[in-house]
Design a protein around this motif. Structure first.
Motif, PDB file in Angstrom:
ATOM      1  N   ASN A 148       2.445  17.897  -3.915  1.00 43.65           N
ATOM      2  CA  ASN A 148       1.021  18.129  -3.679  1.00 43.65           C
ATOM      3  C   ASN A 148       0.822  19.500  -3.072  1.00 43.65           C
ATOM      4  N   HIS A 149      -0.331  20.075  -3.372  1.00 43.36           N
ATOM      5  CA  HIS A 149      -0.664  21.373  -2.802  1.00 43.36           C
ATOM      6  C   HIS A 149      -2.003  21.184  -2.082  1.00 43.36           C
ATOM      7  N   GLU A 198      -5.678  11.647  -4.865  1.00 47.50           N
ATOM      8  CA  GLU A 198      -5.489  12.882  -4.111  1.00 47.50           C
ATOM      9  C   GLU A 198      -6.598  13.886  -4.449  1.00 47.50           C
ATOM     10  N   TRP A 199      -7.452  14.126  -3.471  1.00 41.83           N
ATOM     11  CA  TRP A 199      -8.615  14.997  -3.649  1.00 41.83           C
ATOM     12  C   TRP A 199      -8.204  16.396  -4.137  1.00 41.83           C
ATOM     13  N   SER A 200      -7.122  16.911  -3.566  1.00 42.48           N
ATOM     14  CA  SER A 200      -6.704  18.290  -3.914  1.00 42.48           C
ATOM     15  C   SER A 200      -6.227  18.400  -5.361  1.00 42.48           C
ATOM     16  N   ARG A 201      -5.841  17.293  -5.962  1.00 45.84           N
ATOM     17  CA  ARG A 201      -5.450  17.335  -7.384  1.00 45.84           C
ATOM     18  C   ARG A 201      -6.702  17.284  -8.270  1.00 45.84           C
ATOM     19  N   ALA A 251       0.833  -1.204   0.000  1.00 44.63           N
ATOM     20  CA  ALA A 251       0.000   0.000   0.000  1.00 44.63           C
ATOM     21  C   ALA A 251       0.868   1.255   0.000  1.00 44.63           C
ATOM     22  N   THR A 252       0.300   2.312  -0.559  1.00 47.65           N
ATOM     23  CA  THR A 252       0.928   3.641  -0.477  1.00 47.65           C
ATOM     24  C   THR A 252      -0.208   4.635  -0.260  1.00 47.65           C
ATOM     25  N   SER A 253       0.116   5.893  -0.069  1.00 51.25           N
ATOM     26  CA  SER A 253      -0.931   6.925  -0.117  1.00 51.25           C
ATOM     27  C   SER A 253      -0.380   8.117  -0.879  1.00 51.25           C
ATOM     28  N   ALA A 254      -1.288   8.834  -1.536  1.00 49.67           N
ATOM     29  CA  ALA A 254      -0.884   9.905  -2.453  1.00 49.67           C
ATOM     30  C   ALA A 254       0.121  10.886  -1.836  1.00 49.67           C
ATOM     31  N   HIS A 255      -0.257  11.487  -0.731  1.00 50.57           N
ATOM     32  CA  HIS A 255       0.601  12.537  -0.199  1.00 50.57           C
ATOM     33  C   HIS A 255       1.958  11.995   0.264  1.00 50.57           C
ATOM     34  N   GLN A 256       1.982  10.745   0.647  1.00 56.19           N
ATOM     35  CA  GLN A 256       3.222  10.188   1.172  1.00 56.19           C
ATOM     36  C   GLN A 256       4.237   9.839   0.089  1.00 56.19           C
ATOM     37  N   VAL A 257       3.754   9.582  -1.128  1.00 57.61           N
ATOM     38  CA  VAL A 257       4.697   9.178  -2.178  1.00 57.61           C
ATOM     39  C   VAL A 257       4.720  10.053  -3.433  1.00 57.61           C
ATOM     40  N   GLU A 258       3.619  10.706  -3.736  1.00 52.50           N
ATOM     41  CA  GLU A 258       3.537  11.371  -5.053  1.00 52.50           C
ATOM     42  C   GLU A 258       4.532  12.503  -5.252  1.00 52.50           C
ATOM     43  N   GLY A 259       4.595  13.388  -4.262  1.00 48.01           N
ATOM     44  CA  GLY A 259       5.425  14.594  -4.403  1.00 48.01           C
ATOM     45  C   GLY A 259       4.639  15.743  -5.000  1.00 48.01           C
TER      46      GLY A 259
END
Ligand code: FCB
Length: 414
Positions: A24-25, A96-99, A14-22
């Motif tokens: 993010n705003h 990622e909701w913010s994206r 498992a991963t999560s968006a904010h932890q791996v994507e880079g």
């Protein structure tokens, strides 16, 4: 003895968006900028001496800024190639909701296409996607309106979920609506040590209640859009043990377990599967429990494989299939992870043998990442794959091969 897991068992990470994507705003990236200096100073009191000596990065404010993270937003193909080579046939990640909705009610088509490509990239490799809809991060506009402390939050979340599910429903069967409500509400709305930094019982109750409303509306919406969808929650269910004299201990352990499972119980009737995140045993005692140093992770958590057996047996009564949505260890030198994985999976096998319908295991995590619960930052290393955060180079750890053997054979030697 060789133990064969059930046919069609799902193996992955498992991963999560904010932890791996880079890059993010969102509400977290804002919080990180404001709090990095303070967090670096507080490391002196927050962590034990042995941790401070071993991980001096914790004193650097950069440790607390997610920044490029593991650059997974750009490198997902390479990362999924690794997962496939390691025998994974499932993968859990978050949208990622913010994206997707950077401004209230306005969809970002580029982001929507991005996740469509991510899902396709998994499918092309024969990897079943598990999509998490809320892994703690939110758009800034949502937070400016009060986050989960506001009644309108549930409707906002439902709109986002409707959009995502409608977009990907042909490619996605498994939806995990929310991640560890108890942990996120505890740190974010009661202790105040992670975004949005709200504190106290009133905020906790408001946050918890609205998040539950949001979950309920989202789960109903998913069912309505795709009646055959599989729906679950990733519940944090660590093993709690209170030691204050024999009878009282059992009563208090039961009370703590009850309190940490409020959301779990309330969510059951909306779910088709039960997600379990298990990491450790928590012994609550006076005087303080002295953990055996050989049994602790880099975060000082106790390694306690029998706990996952106890937890699995305790959720059997709910009658839903169980998916282990997270289990893993902060272990920078990978000296304990190989045994951790094996010992926990041996306990999972034991639980299946004793009648628990476990259908999947997701190791946390595929990659080293930005460990954001309680704002810990980059120093705790949870990856099966090591990431050099300066060069973004990936190196597969020995434990990943150990786990791969189990995935590929669908069996374990115990
Ligand atoms: C859990 C979180 C996850 C991860 C692990 C170590 O509480 O769900 O994002 O950071 O802890």
């Amino acid at each position: 003895m060789r133990y064969e897991f059930p046919k069609n068992f799902l193996w992955g990470a498992a991963t999560s968006a904010h932890q791996v994507e880079g890059n993010n705003h969102n509400n977290w990236s804002e919080w990180e900028k404001k709090n990095a200096e303070k967090l670096a100073r507080e490391a002196k009191t927050k962590y034990a001496k042995w941790q401070q000596d071993k991980f001096p990065e914790m004193f650097d404010p950069a440790n607390y800024i997610s920044g490029a993270a593991s650059d997974h937003y750009n490198r997902y193909e390479e990362d999924f190639d690794i997962a496939k080579s390691l025998g994974h046939n499932t993968h859990r990640f978050s949208v990622e909701w913010s994206r997707v909705e950077p401004e209230e009610g306005k969809w970002n088509e580029e982001a929507i296409e991005h996740y469509r490509t991510v899902i396709k990239a998994l499918r092309a490799r024969g990897i079943e996607p598990f999509v998490m809809l809320w892994h703690w991060t939110e758009p800034i506009w949502f937070n400016n309106q009060g986050g989960w402390a506001t009644l309108s939050s549930a409707a906002h979340f439902e709109r986002f979920v409707r959009k995502v599910v409608s977009e990907y429903k042909d490619q996605v069967k498994f939806w995990v609506v929310v991640n560890e409500p108890n942990v996120s509400m505890g740190y974010g709305y009661y202790v105040g040590s992670q975004p949005p930094g709200k504190k106290g019982v009133i905020n906790l109750i408001r946050g918890y209640t609205n998040l539950f409303f949001a979950f309920k509306r989202a789960a109903r919406a998913i069912k309505e859009i795709e009646p055959s969808a599989e729906i679950g929650v990733a519940n944090s269910v660590d093993y709690y043990e209170v030691r204050i004299g024999s009878f009282k201990s059992r009563v208090f352990s039961a009370i703590v377990a009850y309190l940490t499972r409020i959301f779990l119980r309330a969510s059951l009737s909306y779910c088709t599967f039960l997600g379990v995140n298990y990491y450790r045993r928590n012994v609550i005692s006076f005087p303080k429990f002295q953990m055996d140093a050989t049994k602790r992770t880099d975060l000082g958590w106790e390694i306690f494989p029998e706990g996952i057996y106890t937890i699995l047996m305790s959720v059997r009564k709910h009658g839903l299939p169980v998916y282990i949505t997270e289990n893993g260890i902060a272990d920078g030198d990978d000296s304990r992870r190989p045994t951790y994985v094996r010992d926990h999976l041996a306990q999972v096998a034991r639980a299946i043998n004793d009648g628990v319908d476990v259908r999947a295991y997701f190791h946390w995590s595929l990659l080293d990442n930005f460990e954001f619960p309680d704002m810990r930052g980059f120093w705790p290393r949870f990856g099966l794959v090591e990431v050099d955060f300066k060069t973004q180079k990936r190196t597969i750890r020995p434990s990943a091969y150990e786990y791969a053997k189990i995935c590929k054979e669908n069996a374990i030697e115990i």
